[in-house]
Design an enzyme around this catalytic site. Structure first.
Site, PDB file in Angstrom:
ATOM      1  CG  HIS A 244      29.131 -23.090  19.631  1.00 18.81           C
ATOM      2  ND1 HIS A 244      30.489 -22.871  19.740  1.00 18.81           N
ATOM      3  CD2 HIS A 244      28.852 -23.064  18.311  1.00 18.81           C
ATOM      4  CE1 HIS A 244      30.993 -22.703  18.532  1.00 18.81           C
ATOM      5  NE2 HIS A 244      30.031 -22.816  17.648  1.00 18.81           N
TER       6      HIS A 244
ATOM      7  CG  ASP B 298      32.550 -23.308  22.443  1.00 17.89           C
ATOM      8  OD1 ASP B 298      31.725 -24.228  22.317  1.00 17.89           O
ATOM      9  OD2 ASP B 298      32.677 -22.385  21.610  1.00 17.89           O
TER      10      ASP B 298
ATOM     11  N   GLY C  23      30.340 -22.549  10.213  1.00 21.45           N
ATOM     12  CA  GLY C  23      30.531 -23.920   9.753  1.00 21.45           C
ATOM     13  C   GLY C  23      31.886 -24.472  10.139  1.00 21.45           C
TER      14      GLY C  23
ATOM     15  CB  SER D 299      31.604 -24.095  15.053  1.00 16.56           C
ATOM     16  OG  SER D 299      31.391 -22.744  15.331  1.00 16.56           O
TER      17      SER D 299
ATOM     18  CB  SER E 148      35.311 -20.877  20.356  1.00 13.07           C
ATOM     19  OG  SER E 148      34.219 -20.294  21.054  1.00 13.07           O
TER      20      SER E 148
END
Length: 361
Positions: free
Chosen positions: A206, A235, A315, A317, A332
């Site tokens: 993402h 993802d 942040g 991620s 994720s």
């Protein structure tokens, strides 16, 4: 740069079924289960060794296997089975057998019912081998008619499912190891990898929606270019380094040191793990579920995730989930924060490497 994814008789287990291991002081008299008779020799195993044994037994027993978990206190594998013949095979292999009501095929069917009838934003579900059920979790946004619908569907599944409520809100943690920036936002670098002899890194899929050129600082020179990004369903994303940017196979521990990463490994429930991300740095916890489905809303449904109790925030991620020198997952999303806690989900690294034809390095 330092940084931091049937019937109750014989049948072939579906490729998507995952043998799960769970830890920490569980008792053997859990729902729907009968405890094995004594007079058997149970092997003392590490969580990793128990996972390997569970995988072997799962293949050998086929549809008679119904999941497994790790008893960390006894250091033993507990294998769920559906009949005494299979229980005997487990004991002979050194595991502790537990006869349960629900087969993996029945639990898979329950998951399909949830997919067909209860695909609601803010929900997740994963198979729990300890309770021998599918555990469905709804976040705080699920209410009113949607909550009533979810309750009805779960109730209709009877002893195959249970419903829980989360105080947080499920969402991707975009905004992660070391920070990586693009014009559309900030994420975290997961792990450095090698593809076709060239240095790359992997991060959350993402994050790929935020931009294609990535730098070490906001507005700084690009250090890498997006090659592939997959989200939703999966993802994960692959970025190829530009020029001669340093790319050690290590995770930033945010204390002046790093953890060397030498391999990728599959997660097991009960495995002790750490997460490194650019917002909240390093936090520890354990794997609580496998093959989780999470509905982040807006059609963003991701399958096959690792569920943990490790906290994370926007942040983080794409950041690293690791256990010792093993790469485990890519951050994720989830609910909560590092003050209140919550659930966090990770893309398995092994799946991302296989999809990209890459390896840790």
């Amino acid at each position: 740069m330092k940084h931091r994814r049937i019937s109750k008789k014989r049948a072939t287990m579906a490729g998507g079924a995952v043998v799960a291991l769970v830890a920490a002081g569980v008792t053997f008299q859990t729902a729907n289960a009968s405890e094995e008779t004594p007079q058997v020799t149970v092997k003392t195993l590490s969580a990793t060794a128990a996972g390997n044994l569970a995988s072997t037994l799962g293949k050998d027993l086929g549809g008679d296997a119904a999941g497994a978990y790790y008893d960390a206190q006894a250091k033993a594998l507990v294998m769920n089975v559906v009949d005494e013949e299979a229980a005997k095979a487990v004991r002979e292999a050194g595991g502790k057998a537990r006869i349960v009501e629900n087969t993996l095929a029945e639990l898979k069917s329950a998951r399909q019912t949830l997919t067909d009838d209860a695909t609601i934003p803010g929900t997740s579900w994963a198979t729990d081998p300890v309770t021998n059920k599918v555990v469905v979790t709804a976040d705080r946004t699920v209410k009113g008619a949607q909550w009533s619908k979810l309750q009805t569907v779960v109730k209709g599944l009877g002893a195959k499912a249970e419903l829980k409520k989360s105080a947080g809100e499920f969402k991707p943690f975009i905004a992660g190891g070391d920070a990586i920036h693009t014009g559309g936002g900030r994420c975290s670098l997961g792990f450095n990898v090698v593809k076709d002899g060239q240095p790359h890194f992997i991060t959350a899929g993402h994050c790929g929606e935020a931009g294609t050129e990535w730098s070490e600082s906001a507005g700084g020179p690009a250090i890498g270019t997006m090659v592939d990004s997959q989200f939703p369903e999966n993802d994960f994303a692959l970025v190829k380094y530009n020029g001669d940017t340093d790319h050690p196979s290590a995770v930033d521990l945010y204390n002046g040191s790093t953890q060397e990463i030498t391999q990728a490994a599959a997660a097991t429930v009960g495995m002790k793990v750490s997460r490194s991300g650019s917002t909240t740095q390093v936090h520890d916890g354990e794997v609580t579920g496998l093959d989780a489905t999470v509905n982040y809303g807006d059609g963003q449904v991701v399958n096959g995730l690792i569920q943990t109790n490790v906290c994370a925030e926007p942040g983080d991620s794409g950041g690293s989930l690791f256990s010792g020198d093993s790469a485990i997952g890519l951050t994720s999303g989830g609910s909560g924060d590092c003050s209140a806690g919550g659930e966090t989900f990770f893309q398995p690294v092994t799946e991302a490497l296989q999809a990209f034809g890459a390896e840790i390095g």
